[in-house]
Design a protein around this motif. Structure first.
Motif, short mmCIF file in Angstrom:
data_model
loop_
_atom_site.label_atom_id
_atom_site.label_comp_id
_atom_site.label_asym_id
_atom_site.label_seq_id
_atom_site.Cartn_x
_atom_site.Cartn_y
_atom_site.Cartn_z
N ARG A 1 -42.29 4.97 -16.79
CA ARG A 1 -41.41 6.05 -17.25
C ARG A 1 -40.03 5.96 -16.63
O ARG A 1 -39.07 6.51 -17.19
CB ARG A 1 -42.04 7.41 -16.93
N TRP A 2 -39.90 5.28 -15.49
CA TRP A 2 -38.64 5.31 -14.76
C TRP A 2 -38.03 3.92 -14.61
O TRP A 2 -37.23 3.68 -13.72
CB TRP A 2 -38.84 5.96 -13.39
N ASN A 3 -38.41 3.00 -15.50
CA ASN A 3 -37.81 1.67 -15.45
C ASN A 3 -36.34 1.68 -15.83
O ASN A 3 -35.57 0.81 -15.39
CB ASN A 3 -38.57 0.72 -16.39
N ARG A 4 -35.94 2.64 -16.67
CA ARG A 4 -34.54 2.75 -17.10
C ARG A 4 -34.15 4.21 -17.07
O ARG A 4 -33.98 4.86 -18.11
CB ARG A 4 -34.37 2.20 -18.53
N PRO A 5 -33.96 4.80 -15.90
CA PRO A 5 -33.84 6.26 -15.78
C PRO A 5 -32.60 6.84 -16.46
O PRO A 5 -32.60 8.02 -16.81
CB PRO A 5 -33.81 6.50 -14.27
N ASN A 6 -31.56 6.04 -16.65
CA ASN A 6 -30.34 6.57 -17.30
C ASN A 6 -30.28 6.27 -18.79
O ASN A 6 -29.29 6.57 -19.44
CB ASN A 6 -29.10 5.98 -16.62
N GLN A 7 -31.33 5.67 -19.32
CA GLN A 7 -31.36 5.28 -20.73
C GLN A 7 -31.96 6.41 -21.56
O GLN A 7 -32.93 7.04 -21.15
CB GLN A 7 -32.18 4.00 -20.89
N ARG A 8 -31.41 6.61 -22.74
CA ARG A 8 -31.87 7.68 -23.63
C ARG A 8 -33.09 7.20 -24.41
O ARG A 8 -32.99 6.80 -25.57
CB ARG A 8 -30.73 8.08 -24.56
N GLY A 9 -34.25 7.21 -23.77
CA GLY A 9 -35.49 6.84 -24.41
C GLY A 9 -35.71 5.33 -24.44
O GLY A 9 -34.82 4.58 -24.12
N PRO A 10 -36.92 4.93 -24.82
CA PRO A 10 -38.09 5.74 -25.12
C PRO A 10 -38.71 6.35 -23.85
O PRO A 10 -38.20 6.15 -22.75
CB PRO A 10 -39.05 4.73 -25.77
N GLU A 11 -39.80 7.10 -24.05
CA GLU A 11 -40.42 7.79 -22.91
C GLU A 11 -40.90 6.81 -21.85
O GLU A 11 -40.80 7.09 -20.66
CB GLU A 11 -41.59 8.64 -23.41
N GLU A 12 -41.46 5.69 -22.28
CA GLU A 12 -41.87 4.62 -21.38
C GLU A 12 -41.37 3.30 -21.96
O GLU A 12 -41.29 3.15 -23.18
CB GLU A 12 -43.38 4.56 -21.22
N MET A 13 -41.06 2.37 -21.08
CA MET A 13 -40.56 1.07 -21.54
C MET A 13 -40.90 0.00 -20.52
O MET A 13 -41.39 0.30 -19.44
CB MET A 13 -39.05 1.12 -21.78
N GLY A 14 -40.60 -1.24 -20.88
CA GLY A 14 -40.89 -2.36 -20.00
C GLY A 14 -39.84 -2.57 -18.93
O GLY A 14 -38.97 -1.72 -18.69
N TRP A 15 -39.89 -3.73 -18.29
CA TRP A 15 -39.06 -4.07 -17.14
C TRP A 15 -38.03 -5.12 -17.54
O TRP A 15 -38.22 -5.89 -18.46
CB TRP A 15 -39.95 -4.58 -16.01
N ARG A 16 -36.94 -5.16 -16.81
CA ARG A 16 -35.80 -6.02 -17.17
C ARG A 16 -36.12 -7.51 -17.07
O ARG A 16 -35.72 -8.29 -17.92
CB ARG A 16 -34.61 -5.68 -16.26
N THR A 17 -36.84 -7.91 -16.03
CA THR A 17 -37.06 -9.32 -15.76
C THR A 17 -38.50 -9.72 -16.08
O THR A 17 -39.35 -8.88 -16.36
CB THR A 17 -36.75 -9.66 -14.29
N THR A 18 -38.76 -11.02 -16.01
CA THR A 18 -40.10 -11.54 -16.30
C THR A 18 -41.05 -11.28 -15.14
O THR A 18 -40.66 -10.77 -14.09
CB THR A 18 -40.03 -13.05 -16.58
N ALA A 19 -42.30 -11.71 -15.31
CA ALA A 19 -43.28 -11.57 -14.24
C ALA A 19 -42.90 -12.40 -13.02
O ALA A 19 -43.34 -12.09 -11.90
CB ALA A 19 -44.67 -11.99 -14.75
N GLN A 20 -42.06 -13.42 -13.22
CA GLN A 20 -41.55 -14.24 -12.11
C GLN A 20 -40.19 -13.76 -11.63
O GLN A 20 -39.50 -14.44 -10.89
CB GLN A 20 -41.46 -15.71 -12.54
N ASN A 21 -39.79 -12.57 -12.11
CA ASN A 21 -38.52 -11.94 -11.73
C ASN A 21 -37.32 -12.75 -12.19
O ASN A 21 -36.26 -12.76 -11.54
CB ASN A 21 -38.44 -11.71 -10.21
N VAL A 22 -37.44 -13.42 -13.34
CA VAL A 22 -36.33 -14.17 -13.93
C VAL A 22 -35.65 -13.29 -14.98
O VAL A 22 -36.30 -12.70 -15.84
CB VAL A 22 -36.82 -15.47 -14.59
N ASN A 23 -34.33 -13.22 -14.90
CA ASN A 23 -33.53 -12.55 -15.92
C ASN A 23 -33.25 -13.58 -17.01
O ASN A 23 -32.44 -14.49 -16.84
CB ASN A 23 -32.22 -12.04 -15.31
#
Length: 309
Positions: A163-185
């Motif tokens: 729920r708080w991966n993108r706290p300043n973004q206007r929705g959706p209620e839940e979303m994914g993470w910016r980087t990959t599982a290996q923390n690659v952008n």
């Protein structure tokens, strides 16, 4: 490179970019009766987004519903073992890279979720693709080109829901993470191609050689009156003829968005000095680690779409 390809590309791009704005800003009352091939996003009134299982199901269902116009393609596997899926859509009969080359049909690649928390493009893309296939939007666009839609590029990051991966973004209620599982952008990896995901994507690009690649993002930074920005290269760099066509592409999409009621800009709204609004904005040549900077080096068009919170 032939300029006659551009009009058909413009039609579908403007349609998709407009839908991305509408999906991110639509109130809950916008939800309509459940259509075939709809998404969790549509059914929730654009306040939720589905998990990757929905992408897998929809990819197969689109192919089943439109067997002569859609192919569901797996083009790689993520480090966590998830299938990387693309929907290949066309009314030209060219549903393979070999057929597209043989027929000389231009290819457009549209990708969502390279930053998986910025997921408007996935949901807007499924809606736009369905309407294009039904000829209710972008009529005839698929008669002139192959459209490859990658709903989610950073799939493992997409499944890191919160729920708080993108706290300043206007929705959706839940979303994914910016980087990959290996923390690659992934939008810093086009030139290096360190990640398994980027290696798979570049193989897809080498196979199909898209004329234009559209990378769909959402920003959660400073608040602006403008709701979307469209950046295209080559515009600030590259071959003079391609720069002219790049400006044509950018300006036509911006004009279509303005007619739909948006307030678009032709540059990304980042300050010359971070956190200093008085420093103004800079519109410059993007480095090739970014998608729209990378494709210019291939003498192809790269478009960055940023919807703004």
């Amino acid at each position: 490179m032939k300029s006659f390809c551009l009009p058909s590309v413009l039609i579908s791009l403007a349609s998709l970019a407009g839908l991305a704005v509408n999906a991110s800003a639509a109130p809950a009352s916008a939800a309509m009766a459940t259509p075939a091939l709809s998404t969790v996003s549509e059914r929730s009134g654009f306040i939720q987004t589905g998990r990757y299982d929905e992408v897998i199901a929809l990819c197969a269902e689109f192919q089943k519903t439109y067997p002569d116009a859609v192919r569901c393609l797996e083009f790689g596997r993520t480090p966590e073992g998830r299938p990387m899926l693309a929907l290949v859509a066309s009314r030209t009969g060219a549903l393979s890279a070999a057929q597209a080359r043989q027929q000389g049909v231009p290819v457009t690649l549209i990708q969502g979720g390279i930053h998986a928390g910025e997921i408007d493009g996935k949901d807007a893309g499924f809606l736009a693709l369905r309407e294009a296939l039904d000829n209710t939007r972008a009529k005839g666009a698929l008669d002139k080109q192959v459209l490859i839609f990658v709903p989610v590029f950073n799939i493992d990051g997409h499944e890191r829901f919160g729920r708080w991966n993108r706290p300043n973004q206007r929705g959706p209620e839940e979303m994914g993470w910016r980087t990959t599982a290996q923390n690659v952008n992934l939008n810093r990896d086009y030139m290096k191609a360190d990640s398994a995901e980027m290696q798979a994507m570049l193989k897809l690009i080498n196979d199909w050689d898209p004329l234009a690649t559209i990378d769909l993002h959402v920003t959660d930074g400073a608040k602006f009156e403008h709701d979307i920005s469209i950046q295209v290269e080559p515009v600030n760099s590259g071959d003079a003829g391609l720069r002219q066509s790049g400006r044509q592409l950018r300006d036509a999409v911006i004009a279509d968005l303005a007619r739909q009621g948006s307030l678009p800009l032709p540059f990304y709204m980042s300050f010359a000095k971070e956190d200093d609004p008085l420093s103004g904005f800079v519109d410059s040549v993007p480095p090739p680690r970014f998608s729209h900077g990378y494709f210019a080096l291939r003498n192809r068009f790269g478009m960055l779409v940023e919807t703004h919170s």
